[in-house]
Design a protein around this motif. Sequence first.
Motif, short mmCIF file in Angstrom:
data_model
loop_
_atom_site.label_atom_id
_atom_site.label_comp_id
_atom_site.label_asym_id
_atom_site.label_seq_id
_atom_site.Cartn_x
_atom_site.Cartn_y
_atom_site.Cartn_z
N MET A 259 0.71 -1.21 0.00
CA MET A 259 -0.15 -0.13 0.05
C MET A 259 0.80 1.31 0.18
O MET A 259 0.62 2.07 -0.88
N THR A 260 1.94 1.53 0.81
CA THR A 260 2.70 2.49 1.03
C THR A 260 3.42 3.12 -0.19
O THR A 260 3.20 4.20 -0.73
N PRO A 261 4.10 2.31 -0.95
CA PRO A 261 4.91 2.62 -2.11
C PRO A 261 3.93 3.00 -3.19
O PRO A 261 4.09 4.01 -3.92
N VAL A 262 2.82 2.25 -3.36
CA VAL A 262 1.69 2.58 -4.47
C VAL A 262 1.12 4.00 -4.30
O VAL A 262 0.67 4.85 -5.12
N ALA A 263 0.77 4.39 -2.68
CA ALA A 263 0.39 5.48 -2.37
C ALA A 263 1.14 6.73 -3.06
O ALA A 263 0.79 7.74 -3.40
N GLN A 264 2.63 6.48 -2.85
CA GLN A 264 3.67 7.59 -3.17
C GLN A 264 3.44 7.72 -4.66
O GLN A 264 3.59 8.88 -5.36
N SER A 265 3.42 6.77 -5.50
CA SER A 265 3.40 6.74 -6.87
C SER A 265 2.07 7.48 -7.52
O SER A 265 2.28 8.07 -8.24
#
Length: 526
Positions: free
Chosen positions: A123-129
């Motif tokens: 969830m976390t890296p995709v939110a940043q992308s």
Amino acid sequence: MAGAQDSGSEYGNANPWLIAVLVSVATFMEVLDTTIANVALRYISGGLAVSSDEASWVVTTYLVANSIVLAASGWLAQMFGRRNFFLICIALFAVSSLLCGLAWNLQALLIFRVMQGLAGGGMTPVAQSILAAAFPPAKRSQGFALYGIAVVVAPVVGPTLGGWLSDNWSWHWCFLINVPVGIASLALIAFIIPSSPQRQAERRAMWRTGFNFDLVGFLLVATFLGGLEVVLDRGQLEDWFSSWFIVTFAAVSAIALLLFVPWELTRKQPLIDLKMLARRQFGTCFIIMLVTGALLIATTQVLPQLLQERYNYTATWAGLAISPGGLVTMGMMLVVGRLGSVQPRYLIAAGACIAAVAMIDLLRMTPDVDFWFFAWSRIILGVGLPLIFIPITAASYDGIPPSQTDQASALINLARNFGGSIGVSLSQTVLAQRQQFHQSRLVEHIGTWNPVYNDTLARVQDYLKTRSATGSPSGSSVAVIGQILHGQATLLAYIDVFVVLAALAGLMVPLALSLRTVKRGGAPAH
């Protein structure tokens, strides 16, 4: 506030600020779970009738699963689409949180925590992308400011919320609280955030050409990260390399790394593009985020631990002592987000200096300091961390083509996650070793030849006689002095931990100043 028509967004007319709010709320929920269970471990231990050592696996399993899926999150986001993959992660996180809250024994809880960690790690890296794609380059720092509130404040809120829920309700609510937030986030994101037409076309092309998933690379990096996470998290408890358990995991992790590096460098479509780390800008950002994660998570664990162990605070009050810093961080995130015209390297260097000052301030600690001594130190740190986090997140995308933003997000979040593990492991090791050192040094001064010791012994004996005359238990004067000595050794050991953390913060200053100049809008200066 930016309007919906801001150019440069992959999501058409969708308001980027609304997208930022939705993904930040979901990220806050996930990052919160990295620390919310820490102060609830003794409640979990008692509720499930297991030892405190066994209960600590509740934290370890989450971190291991979280780290492993980070390596594949970039590929998964490309194959299924950022929005779709994000929705899958939120749904799995909410379901696994419900199962954690309903767990009937430790084995079930650990299985559900692995599921929760796998969902959260994606969830976390995709939110940043998603944020990088939603905002035009000139506005990204403001979008990352809102996202940064979730990432930086959530670990601070975790101990406070976890302590309050455990003290007043039960440890089950540390997990059940995620369920309504997850359901609301799932519904709103599915309804408001559209699929990117550009990414849909790329995804269809990838599905036509095949999955091209680097399974060998994934297994190697999962073994490396999982093994290293166990070593870092369990090392101090198992007495490091005197334990065959730690030696075995360290050896397996090292072998996996030695095989992983040449394998990835020779792949046409590697799981992780290691060449990105060789770029001066991105590699430096990776190291700074590693140190930032160590500083953030280590202080979030060490301060409540100190307050409960040495100052007899409850879990709730120990969490409240670091809460003012979280409020300051929220305000600073919004301020720093508007400083897009200032070069990231200067902001990061300033933030690192302020963080070092916050750690140095704790060196004045004495046995009789009050609540606000620790709260003010955390407030100072709350001013410094946003100056690091937002610029380093924006600077890490400098020179990175859109096709590699998912890869960049995964690596930066991996740095923060592993930095936290390294920081906790380092602080606990320093604490244990320096406590033994100070204990042995202080004992050297105890003896009848020392007039200070004789005077203290006489005072303690008189005090105990008075308590005995009033009906209070007297105890042993030598035992009381032993307790005082142990308390002083513990306090000095914690001071040494803060010295090490201050040195880590200072390390970021030259690293930050080595970053290249970046033009407004994200392009490097020539």
